[in-house]
Scaffold this motif. Structure first.
Motif, PDB file in Angstrom:
ATOM      1  N   GLU A  33       0.829  -1.251  -0.040  1.00 10.89           N
ATOM      2  CA  GLU A  33       0.078   0.252  -0.059  1.00 10.89           C
ATOM      3  C   GLU A  33       0.990   1.255   0.058  1.00 10.89           C
ATOM      4  O   GLU A  33       0.468   2.123  -0.677  1.00 10.89           O
ATOM      5  N   ALA A  34       1.927   1.363   0.626  1.00  9.30           N
ATOM      6  CA  ALA A  34       2.818   2.294   0.678  1.00  9.30           C
ATOM      7  C   ALA A  34       3.659   2.457  -0.357  1.00  9.30           C
ATOM      8  O   ALA A  34       3.836   3.763  -0.919  1.00  9.30           O
ATOM      9  N   LEU A  35       3.900   1.460  -1.051  1.00  8.70           N
ATOM     10  CA  LEU A  35       4.905   1.547  -2.214  1.00  8.70           C
ATOM     11  C   LEU A  35       4.287   0.622  -3.273  1.00  8.70           C
ATOM     12  O   LEU A  35       4.672  -0.565  -3.313  1.00  8.70           O
ATOM     13  N   PRO A  36       3.242   1.030  -4.134  1.00 18.74           N
ATOM     14  CA  PRO A  36       2.574   0.215  -5.101  1.00 18.74           C
ATOM     15  C   PRO A  36       3.156  -0.661  -5.804  1.00 18.74           C
ATOM     16  O   PRO A  36       3.121  -1.745  -6.407  1.00 18.74           O
ATOM     17  N   SER A  37       4.434   0.115  -6.581  1.00 18.56           N
ATOM     18  CA  SER A  37       5.545  -0.589  -7.323  1.00 18.56           C
ATOM     19  C   SER A  37       6.300  -1.951  -6.559  1.00 18.56           C
ATOM     20  O   SER A  37       6.346  -2.866  -7.092  1.00 18.56           O
ATOM     21  N   LEU A  38       6.139  -1.881  -5.266  1.00 17.00           N
ATOM     22  CA  LEU A  38       6.901  -3.249  -4.680  1.00 17.00           C
ATOM     23  C   LEU A  38       5.571  -4.088  -4.575  1.00 17.00           C
ATOM     24  O   LEU A  38       5.976  -5.254  -4.645  1.00 17.00           O
ATOM     25  N   GLY A  39       4.341  -3.861  -4.340  1.00 16.56           N
ATOM     26  CA  GLY A  39       3.157  -4.669  -4.587  1.00 16.56           C
ATOM     27  C   GLY A  39       3.347  -5.393  -5.983  1.00 16.56           C
ATOM     28  O   GLY A  39       3.099  -6.526  -5.913  1.00 16.56           O
ATOM     29  N   GLU A  40       3.555  -4.565  -7.019  1.00 14.40           N
ATOM     30  CA  GLU A  40       3.532  -5.183  -8.212  1.00 14.40           C
ATOM     31  C   GLU A  40       4.670  -6.305  -8.466  1.00 14.40           C
ATOM     32  O   GLU A  40       4.276  -7.339  -9.137  1.00 14.40           O
ATOM     33  N   ASP A  41       5.981  -5.867  -7.996  1.00 16.13           N
ATOM     34  CA  ASP A  41       7.073  -6.834  -7.906  1.00 16.13           C
ATOM     35  C   ASP A  41       6.822  -8.144  -7.134  1.00 16.13           C
ATOM     36  O   ASP A  41       6.852  -9.310  -7.756  1.00 16.13           O
ATOM     37  N   GLN A  42       6.007  -7.932  -6.042  1.00 13.91           N
ATOM     38  CA  GLN A  42       5.582  -9.313  -5.299  1.00 13.91           C
ATOM     39  C   GLN A  42       4.792 -10.074  -5.898  1.00 13.91           C
ATOM     40  O   GLN A  42       4.655 -11.286  -5.876  1.00 13.91           O
ATOM     41  N   ASP A  43       3.697  -9.490  -6.639  1.00 14.01           N
ATOM     42  CA  ASP A  43       2.764 -10.226  -7.358  1.00 14.01           C
ATOM     43  C   ASP A  43       3.333 -10.951  -8.476  1.00 14.01           C
ATOM     44  O   ASP A  43       3.092 -12.072  -8.918  1.00 14.01           O
ATOM     45  N   ARG A  44       4.246 -10.237  -9.400  1.00 18.99           N
ATOM     46  CA  ARG A  44       4.883 -10.626 -10.411  1.00 18.99           C
ATOM     47  C   ARG A  44       5.962 -11.927  -9.980  1.00 18.99           C
ATOM     48  O   ARG A  44       5.968 -13.062 -10.592  1.00 18.99           O
ATOM     49  N   ARG A  45       6.549 -11.805  -8.837  1.00 17.84           N
ATOM     50  CA  ARG A  45       7.335 -12.740  -8.221  1.00 17.84           C
ATOM     51  C   ARG A  45       6.444 -14.082  -8.007  1.00 17.84           C
ATOM     52  O   ARG A  45       6.919 -15.119  -8.496  1.00 17.84           O
ATOM     53  N   GLU A  46       5.286 -13.825  -7.459  1.00 18.27           N
ATOM     54  CA  GLU A  46       4.505 -15.156  -6.883  1.00 18.27           C
ATOM     55  C   GLU A  46       4.055 -15.722  -8.259  1.00 18.27           C
ATOM     56  O   GLU A  46       4.055 -16.922  -8.263  1.00 18.27           O
ATOM     57  N   ALA A  47       3.604 -15.059  -9.254  1.00 18.72           N
ATOM     58  CA  ALA A  47       3.152 -15.560 -10.772  1.00 18.72           C
ATOM     59  C   ALA A  47       4.347 -16.490 -11.194  1.00 18.72           C
ATOM     60  O   ALA A  47       4.126 -17.471 -11.747  1.00 18.72           O
ATOM     61  N   ILE A  48       5.607 -15.866 -11.126  1.00 24.39           N
ATOM     62  CA  ILE A  48       6.787 -16.839 -11.825  1.00 24.39           C
ATOM     63  C   ILE A  48       6.921 -18.010 -11.041  1.00 24.39           C
ATOM     64  O   ILE A  48       7.324 -18.979 -11.733  1.00 24.39           O
ATOM     65  N   VAL A  49       7.044 -17.812  -9.892  1.00 23.02           N
ATOM     66  CA  VAL A  49       7.183 -19.131  -8.884  1.00 23.02           C
ATOM     67  C   VAL A  49       6.319 -20.071  -9.241  1.00 23.02           C
ATOM     68  O   VAL A  49       6.490 -21.329  -9.205  1.00 23.02           O
ATOM     69  N   GLN A 108      16.153 -17.119 -12.624  1.00 22.04           N
ATOM     70  CA  GLN A 108      16.967 -15.713 -12.849  1.00 22.04           C
ATOM     71  C   GLN A 108      15.940 -14.492 -12.707  1.00 22.04           C
ATOM     72  O   GLN A 108      16.542 -13.654 -12.248  1.00 22.04           O
ATOM     73  N   ALA A 109      14.767 -14.691 -13.268  1.00 22.80           N
ATOM     74  CA  ALA A 109      13.669 -13.658 -12.950  1.00 22.80           C
ATOM     75  C   ALA A 109      13.660 -13.487 -11.666  1.00 22.80           C
ATOM     76  O   ALA A 109      13.429 -12.484 -11.167  1.00 22.80           O
ATOM     77  N   ILE A 110      13.205 -14.690 -10.961  1.00 19.72           N
ATOM     78  CA  ILE A 110      12.797 -14.302  -9.312  1.00 19.72           C
ATOM     79  C   ILE A 110      13.880 -14.040  -8.762  1.00 19.72           C
ATOM     80  O   ILE A 110      13.610 -13.043  -7.666  1.00 19.72           O
ATOM     81  N   GLU A 111      15.446 -13.944  -8.940  1.00 20.07           N
ATOM     82  CA  GLU A 111      16.337 -13.688  -8.326  1.00 20.07           C
ATOM     83  C   GLU A 111      16.463 -12.159  -8.491  1.00 20.07           C
ATOM     84  O   GLU A 111      16.705 -11.410  -7.579  1.00 20.07           O
ATOM     85  N   LEU A 112      16.371 -11.854  -9.733  1.00 24.24           N
ATOM     86  CA  LEU A 112      16.413 -10.281 -10.072  1.00 24.24           C
ATOM     87  C   LEU A 112      15.097  -9.641  -9.183  1.00 24.24           C
ATOM     88  O   LEU A 112      15.528  -8.404  -8.809  1.00 24.24           O
TER      89      LEU A 112
END
Length: 206
Positions: A33-49, A108-112
């Motif tokens: 909520e405080a940093l939407p871009s962080l949330g987007e990265d977290q969602d992207r990571r979970e999808a790739i996982v 590699q994507a998850i690590e990045l």
């Protein structure tokens, strides 16, 4: 000899007792909520996982099938030379190789992304604190008011001790009522005074 049916004793539950979550009087922003871009990265990571997990499951299933397949293995290159289609086993081997490649790319994507999340965490924490600052100021003001009242009461209690001792009497008859944890009430470095100084250093109006 009589035989008695003994009820087996219930074994004690070795699992740790469940502790109810503490109900807080304030709800802070989440990092996303405080940093939407962080949330987007977290969602992207979970999808790739999740996608990588699907690749792993498919690869392992194919490897089991390949191990159990006793048919002739005709590689695509060989099949092309003899004008035939590659064997099902060979096609599965190709798919396994492709899945391994996809797994490596996903890793590699998850690590990045995890590095980006870690780098963004301090900014998210600052944003969380910035959003909570007005409420912190309100609560600090209430605490300061209470502490100043304690400071005055502490001085007054100490005056009572001094008055008794000025008569040559001991204050032991009153019981252990000296709040030693507050330090000497007239010491400029007493704990309440030090805390108020720290609040001022943190930018609070005290």
């Amino acid at each position: 000899m009589p035989i008695f049916n003994k009820t087996p004793r219930a074994k004690p539950d070795a699992r740790p007792a469940k502790v109810a979550p503490i109900k807080l009087s304030f709800t802070a922003l989440t990092a996303r909520e405080a940093l939407p871009s962080l949330g987007e990265d977290q969602d992207r990571r979970e999808a790739i996982v999740a996608e990588r997990a699907a690749h792993v499951a498919e690869r392992k299933a194919l490897q089991v099938e390949i191990a159990a397949d006793t048919s002739l293995d005709i590689a695509p290159e060989v099949a092309a030379l003899i004008g035939e289609a590659p064997s099902a086993k060979a096609q599965k081997r190709e798919r396994v190789a492709e899945l391994r490649r996809l797994e490596a790319v996903a890793g590699q994507a998850i690590e990045l992304i995890e590095k980006r999340i870690a780098a963004a965490r301090p900014a998210a924490e600052r944003a969380i604190c910035a959003a909570a600052r007005p409420e912190a100021e309100r609560r600090v003001a209430a605490l300061v008011e209470a502490l100043r009242a304690v400071d005055v009461a502490h001085i007054e209690l100490n005056d009572l001790f001094l008055a008794i001792e000025a008569e040559g009497a001991s204050t032991d008859g009153l019981g252990q009522i000296r709040p030693f944890f507050l330090s000497d009430p007239r010491d400029p470095q007493r704990r309440i005074a030090q805390y108020l100084k720290e609040l001022k250093g943190a930018g609070y109006d005290v």
